[in-house]
Scaffold this motif. Sequence first.
Motif, PDB file in Angstrom:
ATOM      1  N   HIS A 144     -11.004   6.316 -20.904  1.00  0.00           N
ATOM      2  CA  HIS A 144     -10.286   6.384 -19.631  1.00  0.00           C
ATOM      3  C   HIS A 144      -9.617   7.761 -19.502  1.00  0.00           C
ATOM      4  N   GLY A 145      -9.950   8.501 -18.430  1.00  0.00           N
ATOM      5  CA  GLY A 145      -9.399   9.828 -18.200  1.00  0.00           C
ATOM      6  C   GLY A 145      -8.268   9.809 -17.191  1.00  0.00           C
ATOM      7  N   HIS A 146      -7.258  10.717 -17.402  1.00  0.00           N
ATOM      8  CA  HIS A 146      -6.086  10.765 -16.535  1.00  0.00           C
ATOM      9  C   HIS A 146      -5.680  12.220 -16.304  1.00  0.00           C
ATOM     10  N   THR A 147      -4.894  12.458 -15.226  1.00  0.00           N
ATOM     11  CA  THR A 147      -4.344  13.775 -14.926  1.00  0.00           C
ATOM     12  C   THR A 147      -2.871  13.636 -14.583  1.00  0.00           C
ATOM     13  N   ASP A 148      -2.208  14.812 -14.470  1.00  0.00           N
ATOM     14  CA  ASP A 148      -0.858  14.790 -13.902  1.00  0.00           C
ATOM     15  C   ASP A 148      -0.965  14.777 -12.378  1.00  0.00           C
ATOM     16  N   SER A 149       0.155  14.873 -11.682  1.00  0.00           N
ATOM     17  CA  SER A 149       0.159  14.742 -10.222  1.00  0.00           C
ATOM     18  C   SER A 149       0.048  16.076  -9.494  1.00  0.00           C
ATOM     19  N   VAL A 150      -0.171  17.165 -10.236  1.00  0.00           N
ATOM     20  CA  VAL A 150      -0.298  18.475  -9.589  1.00  0.00           C
ATOM     21  C   VAL A 150      -1.695  18.604  -8.985  1.00  0.00           C
ATOM     22  N   GLY A 151      -1.775  19.002  -7.720  1.00  0.00           N
ATOM     23  CA  GLY A 151      -3.070  19.221  -7.089  1.00  0.00           C
ATOM     24  C   GLY A 151      -3.490  18.062  -6.213  1.00  0.00           C
ATOM     25  N   PRO A 152      -4.589  18.243  -5.442  1.00  0.00           N
ATOM     26  CA  PRO A 152      -5.076  17.191  -4.534  1.00  0.00           C
ATOM     27  C   PRO A 152      -5.551  15.961  -5.310  1.00  0.00           C
ATOM     28  N   GLU A 153      -5.395  14.794  -4.697  1.00  0.00           N
ATOM     29  CA  GLU A 153      -5.763  13.534  -5.348  1.00  0.00           C
ATOM     30  C   GLU A 153      -7.260  13.476  -5.654  1.00  0.00           C
ATOM     31  N   ASP A 154      -8.106  13.926  -4.714  1.00  0.00           N
ATOM     32  CA  ASP A 154      -9.561  13.894  -4.934  1.00  0.00           C
ATOM     33  C   ASP A 154      -9.953  14.781  -6.107  1.00  0.00           C
ATOM     34  N   TYR A 155      -9.329  15.964  -6.188  1.00  0.00           N
ATOM     35  CA  TYR A 155      -9.637  16.869  -7.300  1.00  0.00           C
ATOM     36  C   TYR A 155      -9.210  16.259  -8.627  1.00  0.00           C
ATOM     37  N   ASN A 156      -8.039  15.628  -8.657  1.00  0.00           N
ATOM     38  CA  ASN A 156      -7.565  15.018  -9.898  1.00  0.00           C
ATOM     39  C   ASN A 156      -8.467  13.865 -10.329  1.00  0.00           C
ATOM     40  N   GLN A 157      -9.023  13.101  -9.373  1.00  0.00           N
ATOM     41  CA  GLN A 157      -9.969  12.041  -9.730  1.00  0.00           C
ATOM     42  C   GLN A 157     -11.197  12.634 -10.413  1.00  0.00           C
ATOM     43  N   TRP A 158     -11.728  13.725  -9.834  1.00  0.00           N
ATOM     44  CA  TRP A 158     -12.894  14.398 -10.421  1.00  0.00           C
ATOM     45  C   TRP A 158     -12.568  14.946 -11.806  1.00  0.00           C
ATOM     46  N   LEU A 159     -11.373  15.565 -11.952  1.00  0.00           N
ATOM     47  CA  LEU A 159     -10.994  16.155 -13.236  1.00  0.00           C
ATOM     48  C   LEU A 159     -10.817  15.080 -14.309  1.00  0.00           C
ATOM     49  N   SER A 160     -10.261  13.908 -13.939  1.00  0.00           N
ATOM     50  CA  SER A 160     -10.080  12.838 -14.922  1.00  0.00           C
ATOM     51  C   SER A 160     -11.423  12.332 -15.440  1.00  0.00           C
ATOM     52  N   GLU A 161     -12.425  12.247 -14.553  1.00  0.00           N
ATOM     53  CA  GLU A 161     -13.759  11.827 -15.001  1.00  0.00           C
ATOM     54  C   GLU A 161     -14.381  12.874 -15.923  1.00  0.00           C
ATOM     55  N   ARG A 162     -14.172  14.163 -15.611  1.00  0.00           N
ATOM     56  CA  ARG A 162     -14.694  15.241 -16.461  1.00  0.00           C
ATOM     57  C   ARG A 162     -14.066  15.172 -17.858  1.00  0.00           C
ATOM     58  N   ARG A 163     -12.775  14.881 -17.938  1.00  0.00           N
ATOM     59  CA  ARG A 163     -12.108  14.813 -19.242  1.00  0.00           C
ATOM     60  C   ARG A 163     -12.647  13.644 -20.070  1.00  0.00           C
ATOM     61  N   ALA A 164     -12.807  12.479 -19.428  1.00  0.00           N
ATOM     62  CA  ALA A 164     -13.331  11.328 -20.153  1.00  0.00           C
ATOM     63  C   ALA A 164     -14.751  11.592 -20.638  1.00  0.00           C
ATOM     64  N   LYS A 165     -15.574  12.213 -19.774  1.00  0.00           N
ATOM     65  CA  LYS A 165     -16.963  12.502 -20.161  1.00  0.00           C
ATOM     66  C   LYS A 165     -17.010  13.547 -21.280  1.00  0.00           C
ATOM     67  N   ALA A 166     -16.089  14.527 -21.264  1.00  0.00           N
ATOM     68  CA  ALA A 166     -16.075  15.555 -22.299  1.00  0.00           C
ATOM     69  C   ALA A 166     -15.821  14.945 -23.670  1.00  0.00           C
ATOM     70  N   VAL A 167     -14.894  14.011 -23.771  1.00  0.00           N
ATOM     71  CA  VAL A 167     -14.625  13.348 -25.051  1.00  0.00           C
ATOM     72  C   VAL A 167     -15.813  12.478 -25.452  1.00  0.00           C
ATOM     73  N   GLY A 168     -16.422  11.786 -24.475  1.00  0.00           N
ATOM     74  CA  GLY A 168     -17.611  10.993 -24.775  1.00  0.00           C
ATOM     75  C   GLY A 168     -18.747  11.852 -25.316  1.00  0.00           C
ATOM     76  N   ASP A 169     -18.942  13.053 -24.746  1.00  0.00           N
ATOM     77  CA  ASP A 169     -19.992  13.956 -25.226  1.00  0.00           C
ATOM     78  C   ASP A 169     -19.737  14.387 -26.664  1.00  0.00           C
ATOM     79  N   VAL A 170     -18.453  14.609 -27.030  1.00  0.00           N
ATOM     80  CA  VAL A 170     -18.129  14.977 -28.414  1.00  0.00           C
ATOM     81  C   VAL A 170     -18.506  13.839 -29.372  1.00  0.00           C
ATOM     82  N   MET A 171     -18.203  12.592 -28.991  1.00  0.00           N
ATOM     83  CA  MET A 171     -18.533  11.453 -29.855  1.00  0.00           C
ATOM     84  C   MET A 171     -20.035  11.335 -30.059  1.00  0.00           C
ATOM     85  N   VAL A 172     -20.801  11.602 -28.991  1.00  0.00           N
ATOM     86  CA  VAL A 172     -22.260  11.448 -29.064  1.00  0.00           C
ATOM     87  C   VAL A 172     -22.904  12.627 -29.791  1.00  0.00           C
TER      88      VAL A 172
END
Length: 362
Positions: A284-312
């Motif tokens: 599960h990926g999360h962000t702080d409240s700085v920046g637009p909500e849509d951008y933070n949603q995209w960034l949270s998914e990128r963070r979760a996927k980045a950790v998943g890629d490391v595990m794989v």
Amino acid sequence: MKKLNTVLLALVSVGMTSVATAQQTQVEKNDIYVGARMGAFSADPERVAIDNNAFRAVDNNFSTLATGIEAGVMLSEAWELRAYYEYLEADLELGGNAYGKNYGTDALYHFNDTVYAGLGVVSSEIGGIADKAIRATVGHRSFINDNLAWRIEAGGQKGTDEKYNEMFANFGLQWFFGGRDASPEPRQRPDVAPQPAQSQPEPQQPVDSDGDGVIDSKDNCVNTPADYSVDENGCVLYKNETLREEMLVEFDFDSSVVRKSAMGEIEDMANFMKEHPQLNITIHGHTDSVGPEDYNQWLSERRAKAVGDVMVKRFGIDANRVSYKGHGESQPRTMGDSAAARQDNRRIEAELKIVNRVPVER
């Protein structure tokens, strides 16, 4: 989904045919059963699935086929505890399919021999998007013979993460272990001719060969280890032990690059998954409240996927066992707008647990 409609119509026909031969067999405390289930699931209009790395809406017109297995135990003649697993095949809007699963538990209360209702918890996942929900069920069960019963159910569930509102209906067959006579006839004790008095042998001292505190005549489990506790039958007592592994990785501002300092945390979770290959993980990926909500949603998914890629890619976990989900800024870990609070909220989280059955030591 014409195939789904045909299958469900056949199930209902089987159930209606069984009514003619059903009997009112009463269940008893500690009765155990296993069963098969098949039905339809109506997804929430807001539910989406990942298809070819894109979000696709799931059709919500009872077009998701759910097939699976279940097992249960009667805690009393009125209360029942049940667990189940279902494989889901869903239609996507504008064509295509997504696959997933339901698994959960129900506590059911029987108002009489045929009608029951209950509440439970269920984890629903379609196309890589998972959600936990509270499920309400009403149903009818009738016995075909002393061991075989059919049942039909309907109900709804409400998600705890995404607030999905979804419905389901299914039909099932259940096999109860241990024959039970629906109308037992009383048996009379046979007459026994009196025996002549005989001299009684000297009583012998009871023998406990394995020293577990249960004499041999009542010991059903011989040679039990001396350091384990046993029950009244001389068998080892067991308890449930929960093993848990948690992962928390923080990120720099406006970044989805995994810090080198986080590799040990990720490796610990990967080793836990290798020790328990039956477990899958959702990051599960999360962000702080700085920046637009849509951008933070995209960034949270990128963070979760980045950790998943490391595990794989770095630690050798099968990609099919790793999924991820972004929550944007909607679930802060620390309230407030300080630098420390924002750092706490720039993160990914994941948790796995497993329950093992271990012997009780003396």
